[in-house]
Design an enzyme around this catalytic site. Sequence first.
Site, mmCIF file in Angstrom:
data_model
loop_
_atom_site.group_PDB
_atom_site.id
_atom_site.type_symbol
_atom_site.label_atom_id
_atom_site.label_comp_id
_atom_site.label_asym_id
_atom_site.label_seq_id
_atom_site.Cartn_x
_atom_site.Cartn_y
_atom_site.Cartn_z
ATOM 1 N N ASP A 45 0.839 -1.193 0.000
ATOM 2 C CA ASP A 45 0.000 0.000 0.000
ATOM 3 C C ASP A 45 0.877 1.246 0.000
ATOM 4 O OD1 ASP A 45 -2.292 -1.499 0.080
ATOM 5 O OD2 ASP A 45 -2.503 -1.396 2.258
ATOM 6 N N ARG A 46 0.326 2.320 -0.523
ATOM 7 C CA ARG A 46 1.070 3.581 -0.603
ATOM 8 C C ARG A 46 1.600 4.015 0.762
ATOM 9 N NH1 ARG A 46 -0.618 8.839 0.278
ATOM 10 N NH2 ARG A 46 -2.771 8.125 0.476
#
Length: 614
Positions: free
Chosen positions: A152-153
């Site tokens: 995930d970012r």
Amino acid sequence: MTPQHPDDWKAKEIPAPPGLKKIAPYWYPYTTMTKMRWIGRELLEVVSTEFRDRSMEYYRYALESGVTTVNGQVASPTTKLRDGDRIENVVHRHEPPVTSTPVKVLYHDEERDFIVVDKPGSIVRRYFKNTLIEILVTDFGFKKVYPANRLDRLTSGLMIIPLSPQRARLLTEEFTAGTVKKEYVARVRGKFPEEELVCEQPLLTVDRQMGLNIVHPEGKPAKTVFNLIRYDLNTDTSVVKCEPHTGRSHQLRVHLQYLGYPIANDPVYSDKKIWGEKVGRGGVDTTPSDERSAPAAPPHLQALTEEHGSPESLAKDNGAPHPPSPPAGNGRNGDETATTPPSEVPSIGQSLTNGDTVKRTPKPKLLPRETGEDIGMGSPVPLSAEAVGVITRLRNMKDEDEDWSRWRDVVFRVKGALNPHSLVVTPPPLQNRRKRGGKATFVNNSSKNTKTTGVDANANGESTPPTAPRDCGGRESTLTPSSSVAGGNGTETGTESGTLVSSSNTDTSLLAGPEVPSTPTDSNTATEITTPHPQYTQEEIVSKINAMEPTPDINSLIQSDNTYCPECYLPLHPDPKPEKLYIFLHARKYTTSLGAYETDMPEWAAEGWTWDQS
């Protein structure tokens, strides 16, 4: 003119506050195939429900500017999408700032074609410069990389990245089969139990825009094992080892929230203002509900939107009574109809002196985003009232973080049509020469006032110029049509695009006055689509935006929230704090057939560690 692939551009870094990296905005062409959930829906409805970065009014304006084509034909807001349609678009991208913490290459195995990297939080995938792939190619000199898994970012940590398609295929098979052993570390709220906890609740993505996942009986199976590392009394937080046995989106974040120990700085899953006192412990109610409400402006902007109309609504007067049109030639601003002062508007049903009767104008069709019905459109199951409330509050939180820029998105009302200036999007190659996964390219056509005409050969070999709307400043934009591509179920069989050709520079004064573009044609029906007249008078627009000013240099450091982009008129806002760009979740160790690899513990996992919680 030499075609320039978007990925070949040299992104210009611009000034940024300490701890951040930024690049200058840029025009970008891209192509996509119609997704199954888009089939049969109008283009404006699809765009406005899939994206929320700009206002409803702006998306209509952008489509009416002619920068979007469907199968090579200029699309209108009402163009209905069909299976196999190829959508081509040109956008002005403002990549979000990312952390200045560098990517680290921990290990490079040249013989077996892979590297091991430590990714900092905030590095994104969907842009072109500040992405892990681009950083590895540009800064480290790798010719090409083939990620086999993702983080995930907001998550930092270890990734094993193949350097060849063969290695990528083999490693992807391991991740898919679940044979890769993964170990994460997180800092969570509260005192985590000393005994091992196992969570096997199924997970479901219910909102794509916010990336929201919840525990739901209709979700995909998921399993995570948790063990306490330490508890820090000074912050009432615990450092926890997390071992996911499956790889669902946001799996660790949602499982920890469900157990009652959300990640301490998670902006989505740990805020009481979003989830209430329980903060999602035990999950949310899953009883379906039709309850929805239209989006509302924040209190400090309500008076302004009531006076001048909301940019989140496409109709200024919903069903207000209007008398029959008077004779032509009495209007203002070039209109053929006169404007009756509000005090002189008769009531509905009242007879006029000429025998006509006042009738109510039919209410325009409201799109899902205007009514709030877009919430849940992308969900595979009906949503409960509690889930709808969570999504609504998450959206408001995002708007507040961005200084309510969507509600201030009005500057374009007095501007010409969007246009990437001297850049030309090249037409695609012949169908039998296309490559799967190709991208659109730009050609720099910097000569001013040089009209470039795009042509396409018809069945008889004759050249036929494409149609295009005239932009709001009176300049013509010529579009190069692309050959149709058939792709069943949205399968992409050719993605090179040919869209906008800019024929001149597009300097436009703030008070130029918005001419209405020529009527575009719906590519599906070949019938004319009536473009509405401007919603507001010039005086109304100027009074609406008189507090705003363009930033002198779009590449300058943005410190004021009273600015907008002079290229695409995006309201700008101050940059985020670096500590807001990551969460306390780190991929620490992977064990694969290639071996076991791990990173150091993140600094926030240190005993007694504190942070700014304001």
